[in-house]
Design a protein around this motif. Structure first.
Motif, short mmCIF file in Angstrom:
data_model
loop_
_atom_site.label_atom_id
_atom_site.label_comp_id
_atom_site.label_asym_id
_atom_site.label_seq_id
_atom_site.Cartn_x
_atom_site.Cartn_y
_atom_site.Cartn_z
N LYS A 186 0.83 -1.20 0.00
CA LYS A 186 0.00 0.00 0.00
C LYS A 186 0.86 1.26 0.00
CE LYS A 186 -4.08 -2.10 2.12
NZ LYS A 186 -4.93 -2.22 3.33
N GLY A 187 2.00 1.19 0.66
CA GLY A 187 2.88 2.35 0.67
C GLY A 187 3.45 2.66 -0.70
N THR A 188 3.51 1.64 -1.57
CA THR A 188 4.03 1.83 -2.92
C THR A 188 2.94 2.31 -3.88
OG1 THR A 188 5.68 0.11 -2.60
CG2 THR A 188 5.19 0.74 -4.87
N ILE A 189 1.80 1.66 -3.88
CA ILE A 189 0.78 1.98 -4.88
C ILE A 189 -0.05 3.21 -4.52
CG2 ILE A 189 0.64 -0.40 -5.66
CD1 ILE A 189 -1.94 -0.72 -4.07
N ASN A 190 -0.06 3.59 -3.25
CA ASN A 190 -0.80 4.79 -2.84
C ASN A 190 0.13 5.99 -2.83
OD1 ASN A 190 -3.11 3.22 -2.48
ND2 ASN A 190 -2.63 2.81 -0.33
N ALA A 191 0.64 6.33 -4.02
CA ALA A 191 1.63 7.40 -4.14
C ALA A 191 1.02 8.76 -3.86
CB ALA A 191 2.25 7.38 -5.52
N ARG A 192 1.84 9.66 -3.33
CA ARG A 192 1.42 11.04 -3.09
C ARG A 192 1.54 11.85 -4.37
NH1 ARG A 192 3.12 7.30 -0.13
NH2 ARG A 192 5.24 8.07 -0.34
N PRO A 193 0.76 12.92 -4.52
CA PRO A 193 0.79 13.73 -5.75
C PRO A 193 2.15 14.32 -6.06
CG PRO A 193 -1.15 14.25 -4.44
CD PRO A 193 -0.28 13.37 -3.58
N ASN A 194 2.97 14.54 -5.04
CA ASN A 194 4.28 15.17 -5.29
C ASN A 194 5.37 14.16 -5.57
OD1 ASN A 194 4.37 14.10 -2.73
ND2 ASN A 194 5.42 15.83 -1.80
N GLU A 195 5.00 12.90 -5.74
CA GLU A 195 6.00 11.88 -6.06
C GLU A 195 6.50 12.06 -7.49
OE1 GLU A 195 7.47 9.44 -4.44
OE2 GLU A 195 6.45 9.67 -2.53
N ILE A 196 7.71 11.55 -7.76
CA ILE A 196 8.24 11.53 -9.11
C ILE A 196 7.31 10.67 -9.98
CG2 ILE A 196 10.22 10.85 -10.53
CD1 ILE A 196 11.96 11.24 -8.02
N PRO A 197 6.94 11.14 -11.19
CA PRO A 197 5.93 10.42 -12.00
C PRO A 197 6.22 8.94 -12.20
CG PRO A 197 6.37 12.56 -12.95
CD PRO A 197 7.35 12.40 -11.82
N VAL A 198 7.49 8.57 -12.35
CA VAL A 198 7.80 7.16 -12.59
C VAL A 198 7.50 6.29 -11.38
CG1 VAL A 198 10.23 7.17 -11.84
CG2 VAL A 198 9.50 5.68 -13.73
N TYR A 199 7.31 6.90 -10.21
CA TYR A 199 7.00 6.15 -8.99
C TYR A 199 5.55 6.32 -8.56
CZ TYR A 199 12.08 5.95 -8.75
OH TYR A 199 13.42 5.75 -9.04
N ILE A 200 4.71 6.84 -9.44
CA ILE A 200 3.27 6.92 -9.21
C ILE A 200 2.62 5.75 -9.94
CG2 ILE A 200 1.17 8.25 -9.63
CD1 ILE A 200 2.83 10.78 -9.34
N TYR A 201 1.67 5.09 -9.30
CA TYR A 201 1.09 3.89 -9.89
C TYR A 201 -0.42 3.99 -10.03
CZ TYR A 201 5.65 1.86 -9.11
OH TYR A 201 6.99 1.62 -9.15
N LYS A 202 -0.90 3.39 -11.10
CA LYS A 202 -2.33 3.30 -11.36
C LYS A 202 -2.66 1.86 -11.71
CE LYS A 202 -6.07 5.16 -14.23
NZ LYS A 202 -6.40 6.10 -15.33
N LYS A 203 -3.76 1.37 -11.18
CA LYS A 203 -4.15 -0.02 -11.44
C LYS A 203 -4.59 -0.17 -12.89
CE LYS A 203 -7.15 -3.73 -9.76
NZ LYS A 203 -8.24 -4.10 -8.81
N LEU A 204 -4.09 -1.22 -13.55
CA LEU A 204 -4.48 -1.51 -14.93
C LEU A 204 -5.76 -2.33 -14.94
CD1 LEU A 204 -1.02 -2.37 -16.56
CD2 LEU A 204 -2.12 -0.15 -16.23
N PRO A 205 -6.54 -2.24 -16.00
CA PRO A 205 -7.84 -2.93 -16.02
C PRO A 205 -7.73 -4.45 -16.01
CG PRO A 205 -7.35 -1.94 -18.17
CD PRO A 205 -6.32 -1.43 -17.21
N ASP A 206 -6.67 -5.00 -16.57
CA ASP A 206 -6.55 -6.45 -16.67
C ASP A 206 -5.51 -7.00 -15.69
OD1 ASP A 206 -8.40 -6.56 -18.79
OD2 ASP A 206 -6.82 -6.07 -20.23
N SER A 207 -5.83 -8.14 -15.10
CA SER A 207 -4.87 -8.80 -14.22
C SER A 207 -3.91 -9.63 -15.06
CB SER A 207 -5.59 -9.71 -13.22
OG SER A 207 -6.30 -10.73 -13.90
N GLN A 208 -2.83 -10.08 -14.45
CA GLN A 208 -1.85 -10.91 -15.14
C GLN A 208 -1.40 -12.02 -14.20
OE1 GLN A 208 1.47 -8.74 -16.76
NE2 GLN A 208 2.18 -10.46 -17.99
N TYR A 209 -1.49 -13.25 -14.66
CA TYR A 209 -1.12 -14.41 -13.85
C TYR A 209 -1.88 -14.45 -12.53
CZ TYR A 209 2.82 -13.78 -17.06
OH TYR A 209 3.61 -13.56 -18.18
N GLY A 210 -3.10 -13.92 -12.53
CA GLY A 210 -3.90 -13.90 -11.32
C GLY A 210 -3.55 -12.79 -10.35
N LEU A 211 -2.74 -11.83 -10.78
CA LEU A 211 -2.29 -10.74 -9.92
C LEU A 211 -2.83 -9.40 -10.43
CD1 LEU A 211 1.46 -11.83 -9.73
CD2 LEU A 211 -0.18 -11.98 -7.84
#
Length: 261
Positions: free
Chosen positions: A143-168
């Motif tokens: 959660k600390g990784t995927i719940n990035a703050r707005p002032n984070e460097i863009p490459v370290y901001i994450y958004k969930k993709l619509p499709d899962s992969q390998y059940g993840l």
């Protein structure tokens, strides 16, 4: 949270003799003849364990001095009550074979396979004792990784993709780098994040994988052994075997549980 390259995880094995030599005891058969087999003993996550010394590297216990410092009052005797806080080993996830060192029976196979793009050998690190994240630690990391703050460097901001992969669940940096006009996901430092949750939404498996176009793009896979053992596990392997993450996790878990005395 950034990955440690697999080459680093493997290279530390060369130094295993420096750290483990005084942590081991000899096994003897009933007739008292040495079996030339040493084991590392201690308390691992609340459980007494015996670990083959030839397979383990960089064993540390609670209270050990920092690297380069000496033990005050002499080296302590290790017992099943001595709390282990970290160590590493390599295991072949396709059959559960435990690497037994550069002069061991599996040395030639390991050398031939370890650098393959889809190598079956994974490098395992364990944190326990006073290095244990505590219950729910993997959930907090994820959660600390995927719940990035707005002032984070863009490459370290994450958004969930619509499709899962390998059940993840899959998370990746969104948007475009205005300097290169290429997706942030293609940045040299970009990683995809893969997550599994339990029925309560708690993150139980967290994997981060490099997006770099290299022969062995590294992944770093985190999980714990709650409630069997109070410890956290991190596993390094090539992204080309991410599809086998469940088997990797199962084999590593069974290997650790197999160290029980």
């Amino acid at each position: 949270m950034k990955y440690i390259p697999l080459c680093l995880l493997s290279s530390v094995m060369l130094f295993s003799g420096c750290s483990e030599a005084s942590n081991t005891i000899d096994n003897n058969n009933e007739e008292g003849r040495s079996m030339q087999k040493e084991i590392v003993v201690g308390d691992l996550g609340g459980v007494p364990v015996e670990i083959p010394a030839d397979s383990v590297r960089l064993v540390e216990y609670n209270g050990d001095p920092d690297w380069g410092e000496d033990f005050k009052g002499g080296f302590p005797k290790r017992t099943y009550e001595s709390k282990i806080n970290s160590f590493g080993f390599d295991v072949r996830y396709t059959d559960g074979a435990l690497y037994d060192g550069f002069v061991g029976e599996l040395a030639d196979e390991y050398e031939a396979q370890k650098n393959l793009s889809d190598s079956p050998w994974v490098s395992v690190g364990v944190n326990s004792g006073d290095r244990y994240y505590g219950a729910g630690g993997i959930d907090r990391i994820g959660k600390g990784t995927i719940n990035a703050r707005p002032n984070e460097i863009p490459v370290y901001i994450y958004k969930k993709l619509p499709d899962s992969q390998y059940g993840l669940e899959v998370y990746a940096p969104p948007g475009i780098d205005p300097k290169t006009n290429t997706p942030w996901r293609e940045d040299d430092y970009a990683e995809d994040i893969f997550i599994q949750r339990d029925d309560n939404g708690i993150i139980t498996t967290y994997v981060e994988c490099s997006n770099r176009d290299v022969e062995r793009p590294p992944c770093r896979h985190y999980f714990d052994l709650e409630p069997d053992m109070g410890l956290d596990v991190y596993v390094g392997y090539s992204r080309y075997v991410l599809k086998d993450w469940q088997q990797i996790e199962h084999v590593v878990r069974e290997t650790l549980l197999g160290f029980k005395r």
